[in-house]
Scaffold this motif. Structure first.
Motif, short mmCIF file in Angstrom:
data_model
loop_
_atom_site.label_atom_id
_atom_site.label_comp_id
_atom_site.label_asym_id
_atom_site.label_seq_id
_atom_site.Cartn_x
_atom_site.Cartn_y
_atom_site.Cartn_z
N LEU A 169 0.83 -1.21 0.00
CA LEU A 169 0.00 0.00 0.00
C LEU A 169 0.86 1.26 0.00
CD1 LEU A 169 -2.72 -1.17 2.57
CD2 LEU A 169 -2.92 -1.06 0.06
N GLY A 170 2.02 1.19 0.66
CA GLY A 170 2.93 2.33 0.65
C GLY A 170 3.51 2.59 -0.73
N ALA A 171 3.68 1.52 -1.53
CA ALA A 171 4.22 1.69 -2.88
C ALA A 171 3.32 2.58 -3.74
CB ALA A 171 4.41 0.32 -3.54
N LEU A 172 2.03 2.63 -3.42
CA LEU A 172 1.12 3.50 -4.18
C LEU A 172 1.57 4.96 -4.09
CD1 LEU A 172 -2.30 1.94 -3.08
CD2 LEU A 172 -1.18 1.70 -5.31
N ALA A 173 2.12 5.35 -2.93
CA ALA A 173 2.57 6.73 -2.75
C ALA A 173 3.80 7.03 -3.59
CB ALA A 173 2.86 7.00 -1.27
N ASP A 174 4.55 5.99 -3.98
CA ASP A 174 5.71 6.18 -4.85
C ASP A 174 5.32 6.17 -6.32
OD1 ASP A 174 7.35 6.22 -2.61
OD2 ASP A 174 7.72 4.07 -2.69
N ARG A 175 4.14 5.68 -6.61
CA ARG A 175 3.69 5.52 -8.00
C ARG A 175 2.74 6.64 -8.44
NH1 ARG A 175 1.75 5.48 -12.25
NH2 ARG A 175 1.41 3.78 -13.74
N PHE A 176 1.94 7.17 -7.48
CA PHE A 176 0.93 8.17 -7.81
C PHE A 176 1.11 9.42 -6.96
CE2 PHE A 176 -0.98 3.94 -8.50
CZ PHE A 176 -1.22 4.02 -9.87
N ASP A 177 0.38 10.46 -7.28
CA ASP A 177 0.41 11.73 -6.55
C ASP A 177 -0.12 11.50 -5.12
OD1 ASP A 177 -0.34 14.28 -5.47
OD2 ASP A 177 -0.35 15.10 -7.50
N GLN A 178 0.72 11.78 -4.13
CA GLN A 178 0.32 11.53 -2.74
C GLN A 178 -0.91 12.34 -2.35
OE1 GLN A 178 3.57 12.75 -3.38
NE2 GLN A 178 5.06 11.48 -2.29
N ARG A 179 -1.03 13.54 -2.90
CA ARG A 179 -2.19 14.39 -2.58
C ARG A 179 -3.49 13.69 -2.96
NH1 ARG A 179 -4.85 18.40 -5.86
NH2 ARG A 179 -3.49 17.62 -7.49
N ARG A 180 -3.51 13.11 -4.15
CA ARG A 180 -4.72 12.43 -4.61
C ARG A 180 -4.98 11.16 -3.80
NH1 ARG A 180 -4.08 13.06 -11.23
NH2 ARG A 180 -4.36 15.33 -11.25
N ILE A 181 -3.92 10.48 -3.41
CA ILE A 181 -4.10 9.27 -2.59
C ILE A 181 -4.74 9.64 -1.26
CG2 ILE A 181 -2.85 7.51 -1.28
CD1 ILE A 181 -0.83 7.39 -3.56
N ILE A 182 -4.25 10.70 -0.63
CA ILE A 182 -4.78 11.12 0.67
C ILE A 182 -6.26 11.49 0.55
CG2 ILE A 182 -4.64 12.94 2.41
CD1 ILE A 182 -1.58 12.92 1.91
N VAL A 183 -6.60 12.26 -0.48
CA VAL A 183 -8.01 12.64 -0.68
C VAL A 183 -8.87 11.40 -0.89
CG1 VAL A 183 -9.60 13.86 -2.20
CG2 VAL A 183 -7.45 14.95 -1.53
N ALA A 184 -8.40 10.48 -1.72
CA ALA A 184 -9.17 9.25 -1.99
C ALA A 184 -9.35 8.44 -0.71
CB ALA A 184 -8.46 8.42 -3.05
N CYS A 185 -8.31 8.36 0.12
CA CYS A 185 -8.41 7.60 1.38
C CYS A 185 -9.41 8.25 2.34
CB CYS A 185 -7.03 7.50 2.04
SG CYS A 185 -5.89 6.41 1.18
N ASP A 186 -9.37 9.59 2.42
CA ASP A 186 -10.32 10.29 3.29
C ASP A 186 -11.76 10.06 2.82
OD1 ASP A 186 -8.82 11.41 5.33
OD2 ASP A 186 -8.31 13.19 4.18
N LEU A 187 -11.99 10.19 1.53
CA LEU A 187 -13.35 10.02 1.01
C LEU A 187 -13.83 8.57 1.16
CD1 LEU A 187 -13.19 12.20 -2.23
CD2 LEU A 187 -14.20 12.79 -0.02
#
Length: 402
Positions: free
Chosen positions: A56-74
């Protein structure tokens, strides 16, 4: 500190406080409705997804962390809305809680990877200390608020408040500017990102020192959780209020510790902060074990909490400074597996030790073990940082004076 950091700081404070409110309310509600066995299943559902931290941490290395955080919150907002409005059966509730834990596990390395982009490498120490203050305020206040809200308003309004905090957090983070990506190209396959990130964990000596320190530290420090209630009830002859005071004191210490070093965190050696944190955690835990009055035990827990706050700041800053920015997600996702593994070891050993030596002695063992972690961490980290400095010196160009 810049406006983007303050925006993110507010988002983390709001989101983490809401998360703790909901966790406390659900713990009580599950126990009241289904009993102790169900409570164990609830904790298991919330914990098992943490074991997938590297992937799951590798996602932050592959995609924009800002968008990951927003998606996780939603995602968490949607899941907790479902729990609040539908009051699902226990199996469905456990599945929803596990899904929310997946989102939270994805959020954590993305958030830690975001910091170098937000503040730059020269302000990481101060930024991590300030962020720890906000997160730990949520950690300290959230459980108490969750209990009060559950008792006065009920489960559904309490969970809907948690939903609101996720939506506020998502809105704040979505307002950050798009982040520049440094390092690996955005089209790099996820399996390659994960492989290379795990390679950094294996090869990077600083990461190895921090991870080994986490494992030994938490193995001993988590014995505190087993021993506090027996100490208060059997040795100090106090009641539930005293247990709550000790728990709150630890949380207050976790806020005060980073607050004390925030302004100077980038002007002092961060490895020395890590070493000091182990001494302070150990001393506070031993003081708690040796206390003959609740007030002294509260002071010991506050001291241990301050040390824990320092340790989190130092560990995160060391990793952020010595790991390539495009591998931070996988590295953080892997490193934070170690505390969860250590907690399992501590709880298994602590149950047996508690019956053999009692709560007071178990706390002393816990504190001495934390202090002994220095014997492992100091040589490992000193060697790692010396090697890094040597590599830097060899890379510096030589100036020839005519």
């Amino acid at each position: 500190m810049n406006a983007a950091f303050h925006r993110y700081w507010t988002a983390r404070l709001v989101s983490y406080a809401g998360d703790q409110i909901a966790r406390t309310a659900l713990l009580v509600a599950v126990f009241d409705r289904y009993g102790g066995a169900a409570l164990g299943l609830f904790l298991l559902a919330a914990t098992v997804p943490r074991l997938f931290g590297p992937a799951l941490g590798a996602l932050a290395d592959r995609f924009d962390q800002r968008r990951i955080i927003v998606a996780c919150d939603l995602t968490q907002a949607a899941l907790y809305t479902t729990i609040a409005l539908l009051s699902p059966s226990l199996p469905v509730l456990l599945a929803l809680v596990a899904a929310a834990s997946v989102a939270a596990t994805t959020f954590t390395p993305a958030g830690r990877s975001l910091m170098p982009e937000l503040v730059g490498p020269e302000r990481l120490g101060e930024a991590n200390a300030r962020l720890a203050v906000g997160v730990n305020i949520g950690f300290a206040a959230g459980p108490a608020l969750g209990g009060v809200l559950l008792a006065t308003a009920g489960l559904t309004p309490t969970l809907l408040l948690d939903v609101a905090t996720f939506l506020v957090s998502a809105a704040l983070v979505a307002g950050l500017r798009p982040l520049a990506r440094r390092g690996a190209p955005i089209k790099e396959p996820l399996r390659a990102v994960l492989r290379d990130g795990l390679g950094v964990v294996r090869r990077n000596l600083v990461v190895r020192a921090v991870a080994c320190g986490f494992l030994m530290l938490v193995t001993f420090a988590a014995l505190d959780n087993v021993a506090i209630v027996p100490l208060v009830r059997d040795s100090l002859g106090a009641g539930p209020v005293a247990v709550g005071l000790l728990t709150s004191a630890y949380g207050v210490g976790m806020v005060a510790g980073p607050l004390l070093i925030a302004r100077g965190a980038d002007r002092i050696r961060i490895d020395l902060v890590l070493y000091a944190s182990l001494l302070v955690i150990g001393a506070g835990t031993v003081l708690t074990g040796l206390s003959y009055a609740v007030a002294i035990a509260v002071a010991g827990q506050a001291l241990a909490g301050a040390g824990a706050g320092w340790h989190n700041v130092a560990a995160d800053t060391l990793v952020q400074r010595h790991v390539p920015a495009n591998r931070l997600g996988t590295v953080f996702g892997t490193i934070y597996l170690f505390p969860y593994a250590a907690e399992v070891l501590a709880y298994l050993a602590g149950a047996a030790l508690l019956g053999a030596v009692g709560g007071r002695s178990l706390l002393v063992i816990s504190g001495l073990g934390v202090t002994a972690t220095l014997a492992l961490v100091v040589p490992l980290l000193s060697r790692a940082l010396s090697a890094e400095r040597g590599n830097t010196d060899r890379r510096e160009p030589v100036t020839v004076v005519a």
